[in-house]
Enzyme design. Sequence first.
Site, PDB file in Angstrom:
ATOM      1  N   HIS A   1       0.842  -1.200   0.000  1.00 52.55           N
ATOM      2  CA  HIS A   1       0.000   0.000   0.000  1.00 52.55           C
ATOM      3  C   HIS A   1       0.877   1.250   0.000  1.00 52.55           C
ATOM      4  O   HIS A   1       1.752   1.396   0.846  1.00 52.55           O
ATOM      5  CB  HIS A   1      -0.903   0.019   1.243  1.00 52.55           C
ATOM      6  CG  HIS A   1      -2.081  -0.888   1.123  1.00 52.55           C
ATOM      7  ND1 HIS A   1      -3.198  -0.770   1.910  1.00 52.55           N
ATOM      8  CD2 HIS A   1      -2.328  -1.921   0.284  1.00 52.55           C
ATOM      9  CE1 HIS A   1      -4.075  -1.695   1.565  1.00 52.55           C
ATOM     10  NE2 HIS A   1      -3.561  -2.418   0.589  1.00 52.55           N
TER      11      HIS A   1
ATOM     12  N   TYR B   1      -9.158   5.316   7.647  1.00 55.71           N
ATOM     13  CA  TYR B   1      -9.287   5.623   9.074  1.00 55.71           C
ATOM     14  C   TYR B   1     -10.337   6.727   9.189  1.00 55.71           C
ATOM     15  O   TYR B   1     -10.144   7.818   8.625  1.00 55.71           O
ATOM     16  CB  TYR B   1      -7.965   6.141   9.641  1.00 55.71           C
ATOM     17  CG  TYR B   1      -6.891   5.081   9.798  1.00 55.71           C
ATOM     18  CD1 TYR B   1      -6.672   4.463  11.024  1.00 55.71           C
ATOM     19  CD2 TYR B   1      -6.088   4.705   8.731  1.00 55.71           C
ATOM     20  CE1 TYR B   1      -5.687   3.505  11.185  1.00 55.71           C
ATOM     21  CE2 TYR B   1      -5.093   3.734   8.878  1.00 55.71           C
ATOM     22  CZ  TYR B   1      -4.902   3.131  10.105  1.00 55.71           C
ATOM     23  OH  TYR B   1      -3.926   2.179  10.250  1.00 55.71           O
TER      24      TYR B   1
HETATM   25  C1  PHB Z   1      -5.717  -4.521  10.854  1.00 57.97           C
HETATM   26  O1  PHB Z   1      -5.785  -4.763   9.631  1.00 57.97           O
HETATM   27  O2  PHB Z   1      -6.013  -5.374  11.701  1.00 57.97           O
HETATM   28  C2  PHB Z   1      -5.265  -3.175  11.285  1.00 57.97           C
HETATM   29  C3  PHB Z   1      -4.810  -2.268  10.359  1.00 57.97           C
HETATM   30  C4  PHB Z   1      -4.401  -1.011  10.765  1.00 57.97           C
HETATM   31  C5  PHB Z   1      -4.455  -0.674  12.107  1.00 57.97           C
HETATM   32  C6  PHB Z   1      -4.891  -1.593  13.047  1.00 57.97           C
HETATM   33  C7  PHB Z   1      -5.307  -2.855  12.643  1.00 57.97           C
HETATM   34  O3  PHB Z   1      -4.079   0.572  12.491  1.00 57.97           O
END
Ligand code: PHB
Length: 392
Positions: free
Chosen positions: A72, A200
Site C-alpha cells: 500500500h 481511518y
Molecule cells: C488490521 O488490519 O487489523 C489493522 C490495520 C491497521 C491498524 C490496526 C489494525 O491501524
Amino acid sequence: MRTQVGIIGGGPAGLLLALKLARSGIESIVVERRARDYVLSRIRAGVLEWGTVEQLRNASVGARMDREGLVHDGCTIYAHGQSVHVDFRQLVSKSVMVYGQTEITKDLYDELDASGIQVLHDAEAVSLAGLETCSPSIGFRHRGASKCIDCEFVAGCDGFYGPSRQAIPRSERREFEKIYPFGWLGLLSETAPVSEELIYSGHERGFALCSMRNPSLSRYYLQVPLDDDAANWSDDDFWNELKLRLPVEAAERLETGPSIEKSIAPLRSFVTEPMSWGRLHLCGDAAHIVPPTGAKGLNLAASDVYYLHNALRDYYRRGDLAGLESYSSTALARVWHAMRFSWWMTAMLHKFSERSNFDDRIRKSDFQYVANSEIGRLMLAENYTGLPYWRR
Ligand code: PHB
Ligand code: RFL
C-alpha cells in the site's frame, strides 16, 4: 536442557528472534504457554512497516508475504466531513505491506520447523531464575513433567500478561500507562475490501477503520464502549453502524456478509523501563503496548528483535557487550516515538465522551493540520511507514 538463549513466548517477537539467532549460528529454545493452533487462531495486526518486511525477507521468511501481501502506497483519513489522502510514496518514498500477523506467525513456525528449532508448546507455570548471574534458567511444567532450560540469556517475548516483566524487581521498574475509555470491536468477513487502501475514519459517532487481509477478506473495526460485549452486536448492527461512520461514497460501496470473527480489544498505552535486567531482555508487548490506531505493536516487536539480535550476535561473535548494555535505551528511544504517534492518531480520530470543548477543537485542528499542510501529512507518513532503525 541447555541452550544459549532461552526465549519465553512463541508470538511474532519470540519466533522471529529464534529464527534470526539461528541464521547467525546462535542456539535458542522457545517456550510457549499455548498450543500452536491457539496461537495461529489469534487475529491481530495487519500492517507492516518496510523495516519489518525487510527483516522477514532477510531471515528468509518473506517469500509468501511477497507473493500474497498487498503493498500500500497510501491511506485515507476521514474526519469532519473531509477525506484526506496521505500518499506515502510521494511524501516519504516508502510503502507499507498489508499481511496478517496470523500469516507471519504461520510462516515463522514453518521455517523454525524446517530449521529444527525447538518450540515447546503448552508450557505451564513458567518461571525465571538467576537473571543477575551468567547462568539464568527458565523453569516450567511440560506434559506433566518439571523441566528447566539452563541458558546464557533470557529473552522475555511473552506479551503483556507474561511473567518476564514481573521478574524485574518492582523497585527497579518504572511503568507508564494510559488507559482509554473505549475498545475496538473487530469483524472479519469474506467480502471484498471497500477500498484498495485503508480508511481511518474519525466520525462524530466514533472511530471506524476499514482494513483487509487479502482481496476477498476484509477486516473492519468500530470504536465501542469499554464495557461493551461483542455478543451485543449482530452482524447487521455492525454493518449499519460502520456505514454511518464512513464517507458516503465508501458506505455506498461497502460489501457486507456474515462475520467469521468478532471480538473486542481494549486500547492501552503502556511502557516499562528498563527493558533489560541482568541477563533478561524484554521484547515486544512484554515491554510495551500501543493502541492499534497507528498499526505499531507488531512493528515495535520487530524493531526490538532487530536490536536484540544484533546485540547478541556482537556478543557471540566478538565478546562485545556494548549492544546488550545499550539495548534497553536504544529500543526505548524508538518505542517512545511510536507511543507518541499512536497516542496522537488515537486522540485525533476517536470520540472521547468526557472531553472538553477545548479538547474537541484541538482534535479538529490536528486533523486540519494534516488536511491542509504537506508537513502535517509528511509527519503522519514518516511515522506510519516506520521511523528508521537508529543504531547506537
Ligand atoms: C488490521 O488490519 O487489523 C489493522 C490495520 C491497521 C491498524 C490496526 C489494525 O491501524
Ligand atoms: P504476543 O503476540 O502477545 O505473543 C506473546 C506470546 O507469549 C505467550 N505467553 C507465554 N509463553 C510462555 N509462558 C507464559 N507464561 C506466557 N504468557 C504468554 C503468549 O501465548 C503469546 O504466544 O506478543 P509479541 O510477540 O510481542 O507480538 C506483539 C503483537 O502481537 C502485537 O503488538 C500486535 O498484534 C498489535 N497490533 C498491531 N500491531 C501492528 O504492528 N500493526 C497492526 O496493524 C496491529 N493491529 C494489533 C492490531 C493488536 C490488536 N489486538 C487484538 C490487541 C489490531 C488488534 C485488534
